[in-house]
Design a protein around this motif. Structure first.
Motif, PDB file in Angstrom:
ATOM      1  N   THR A  59       0.831  -1.197   0.000  1.00 20.38           N
ATOM      2  CA  THR A  59       0.000   0.000   0.000  1.00 20.38           C
ATOM      3  C   THR A  59       0.869   1.251   0.000  1.00 20.38           C
ATOM      4  N   GLY A 109      -4.116  -1.964  -1.404  1.00 20.33           N
ATOM      5  CA  GLY A 109      -2.756  -2.258  -1.882  1.00 20.33           C
ATOM      6  C   GLY A 109      -2.754  -3.576  -2.638  1.00 20.33           C
ATOM      7  N   GLY A 134      -3.509  -5.293   0.429  1.00 19.72           N
ATOM      8  CA  GLY A 134      -2.467  -5.334   1.448  1.00 19.72           C
ATOM      9  C   GLY A 134      -2.250  -6.771   1.899  1.00 19.72           C
ATOM     10  N   SER A 176      -6.724  -2.340   2.362  1.00 20.95           N
ATOM     11  CA  SER A 176      -6.157  -1.009   2.219  1.00 20.95           C
ATOM     12  C   SER A 176      -6.017  -0.579   0.766  1.00 20.95           C
TER      13      SER A 176
END
Lengths: 178, 466
Positions: free
Chosen positions: B102, B351, B298, B349
């Protein structure tokens, strides 16, 4: 007792930050910011620095030490003039970070968290630096200097060699950063 | 909504017309308050300081804005947990972005710091906050001075401090720098750190909105969440909700890394699928190789295999879409999230880590576990000890020293951590581990079959045989 003293700049910064926190909580809240500043001044946070910060803020040394040792960015041992931090976490790992890190180890002749004999460079393997799309990534901190606002991205053997050459000459190769 | 039609077929940067937060990315002048204001900046905050707090809250609720830090909790609902009679309420912006994969908040802080500050003014007005803190990752050495300078400019203009915009609201923002601890991204750990101690998570409830910083009601929001507020106030909560999908409003900033041609940070509709993200947005895979696995949000989140990429990368879809396999503890036995709920994956997140067919997933799993073992705060035994055990067993499998039964051992350790800790770090280590084993069990077993341990055992058995 230590003969070290916090610099006037740190005092000024404490005065500046003090009103930003509730009066009954401010001393403890400033523990981390003051540890930061003290590390900038002394290069590391050892027991002397812990005592100094505890005394200034009126906190138990045990609390300050417990806090300082919890966070990886507080150096408990002296570090070199340059602290080279190479990320090897997933985004960097799968784009070749271990080749880069091994190259550093080999050229500097040190292991993880080791410092070169001349005290010039400390090498650390670090966790994610939040630049995963541009891996492998490294960050360089220079002792007693304010933060160098630079990341070194898309590293490969050639680029890390250039960085290591520059650090050996006592320069941060800012032109390679972004 | 017809107004914001996707611009299919254009270059990746123009892939979608509307940009909310990323509109100032790669514009160096946007860090300056003059440029930012000339392009509409601070208009929403100027409006907000004269608004009734409840009507701001109503817009945020109507917007379906969900937390962009990882949990995806509805922001308006979170704000509603603050007791009505609270005297002191704190706002804390979580800028401790450290979830591997992220790197979106770092972009926002660096390219668009004023939008975050403007969002904070709006949130402060609605919540009755006088003191706010931005908890920024210590490692963000490049972003910290940029953010501090932006704050100084806002103070100089009178947008912060006493009587913001000449109204009746006093509002201060202080930056607090973390010092290297992933766990401080967890909201209660962040508060412990901000109070000046070890970043130890606290039991919830009480939730921070009721009892947070120094025991006072505290709203902790992610950088991207807060940076969306100016647009919401400018265009209305409904317009933001209309941009989204189902119960998730707005666009989403995803950061993509790994083996794609154009890794980077993209602000996209929530309807974008994993495959579109890789092929259309990120220019396909490097060297034309095939996708093997994708982590959608993430490293804490269970990974997807190639067959699961046609699901939109949206909060609810990633949790519920049946095209994504359920994570198992052992083949045929589903992992139980509690109350019989199964686990697929989550948007986390934002990511995204894309791994191609040549990636050694045992090695990737080891590196992820190494991270969690390193970052466990040490409070809870299952996490402190369990992450260490996981990393040792997976390391030996990866190093070609695995033993028969190691895969089952890893699964049982992971299952013993999940759900048994104060905070989500234990789950964050256990869930992806179980997903690796559910979807790529063969890779682990192949490494064990060819291990030195197995070879030695076989040689010993053959020698001992009559």
């Amino acid at each position: 007792m230590t003969t070290k003293q916090l610099s006037p700049e740190i005092e000024a910064r404490i005065q500046e930050l003090w009103p930003r926190f509730p009066p009954q909580n401010v001393a403890k809240a400033l523990c981390i910011p003051v540890l930061y500043l003290a590390q900038q001044q002394f290069g590391m946070v050892d027991d002397d620095v812990v005592d100094l910060v505890a005394e200034r803020l009126g906190l138990p040394p045990a609390h300050v030490k417990g806090t300082a040792t919890f966070y990886t960015m507080f150096n408990k041992k002296p570090v070199g003039r340059f602290h080279l931090q190479v990320c090897t976490n997933i985004g960097c790992q799968i784009t070749g970070a271990y080749e880069v890190f091994d190259r550093c180890r080999q050229r500097l002749g040190v292991g993880n968290h080791g410092t070169t004999e001349d005290g010039n460079i400390t090498l650390s393997e670090v966790e994610c630096l939040a630049a995963c799309g541009y891996g492998p990534v490294a960050q360089i901190a220079e002792r007693a200097k304010p933060d160098i606002p630079l990341y070194f991205e898309n590293l490969d053997i050639e680029r890390i060699d250039q960085i290591l050459d520059a650090l050996a000459d006592g320069d941060v190769p800012t032109q390679l950063g972004s | 909504m017809a107004m914001f039609r996707p611009n299919w077929g254009a270059d990746t940067v123009g892939w979608f017309d509307l940009k909310i937060i990323s509109r100032h990315f790669d514009v160096p002048e946007a860090k300056d308050i003059e440029y930012f204001e000339k392009h509409g900046g601070y208009a929403s905050a100027r409006k907000a300081v004269k608004m009734d707090p409840a009507s701001i809250h109503a817009e945020v609720k109507a917007s379906n804005l969900r937390g962009r830090g990882g949990a995806g909790f509805p922001t308006g609902v979170k704000w509603g947990f603050v007791p009505k009679d609270a005297e002191t309420v704190y706002l804390v912006v979580n800028a401790d972005e450290s979830e591997p994969g992220t790197f979106k908040d770092r972009h926002i802080l660096f390219w668009n710091p004023h939008m975050l500050i403007e969002g904070m003014i709006i949130a402060a007005r609605s919540l009755g906050v006088q003191n706010a803190y931005i908890y920024i990752r210590g490692e963000m050495q490049r972003e910290y001075p940029v953010l501090q300078r932006a704050l100084d400019q806002a103070y100089a203009k009178g947008y912060l401090g006493k009587r913001c915009f000449g109204g009746d609201m006093d509002f201060d923002i202080t930056i607090y720098r973390g010092a290297g601890a992933y766990i401080c991204g967890e909201e209660t750990a962040l508060l412990s750190s901000l109070e000046g101690g070890r970043g130890w998570p606290r039991l919830k409830p009480p939730f921070p909105a009721v009892k947070g910083l120094w025991g006072q009601p505290t709203i902790v929001n992610n950088v991207e969440t807060i940076a969306n507020l100016p647009w919401i106030l400018e265009n209305g909560g409904q317009a933001f909700a209309d941009l989204g999908v189902g119960r998730s409003g707005g666009l989403r900033i995803v950061s993509v890394c790994g083996h794609v041609n154009k890794p980077g940070v993209y602000e996209l509709p929530l309807s974008v699928t994993g495959r579109e993200l890789i092929e259309d947005v990120c220019g396909g895979m490097r060297g034309g190789r095939k996708v093997k696995a994708v982590i959608p949000g993430g490293v804490s989140m269970p990974l997807l295999d190639e067959s699961e990429l046609d699901v939109p990368f949206e909060f609810d879809a990633l949790q519920q879409d049946e095209r994504i396999a359920e994570v198992e503890v052992q083949p045929g036995i589903k992992f139980d999230l509690g109350g019989g709920r199964t686990l697929r994956t989550m948007a986390g997140s934002g990511g995204v880590v894309v791994m191609d067919e040549d990636t050694d997933l045992v090695s990737a799993c080891w590196r992820i576990l190494h991270f969690f073992a390193d970052e466990s705060c040490g409070q809870c035994t299952p996490c402190r000890e369990g992450t260490g055990w996981l990393v040792r067993v997976v390391k030996r499998i990866d190093a070609g020293e695995g033993r028969p039964g190691d895969v089952e051992l890893v699964a049982s350790i992971a299952d013993g951590i999940a759900g048994n800790t104060i905070c989500a770090l234990g789950d964050a280590a256990a869930w992806p581990t179980l997903a690796f084993l559910t979807k790529f069990r063969d890779e682990f077993q192949a490494k064990i079959r060819s291990s030195t341990f197995v070879a030695q055992q076989r040689a010993a058995a053959e020698q001992g045989a009559p």
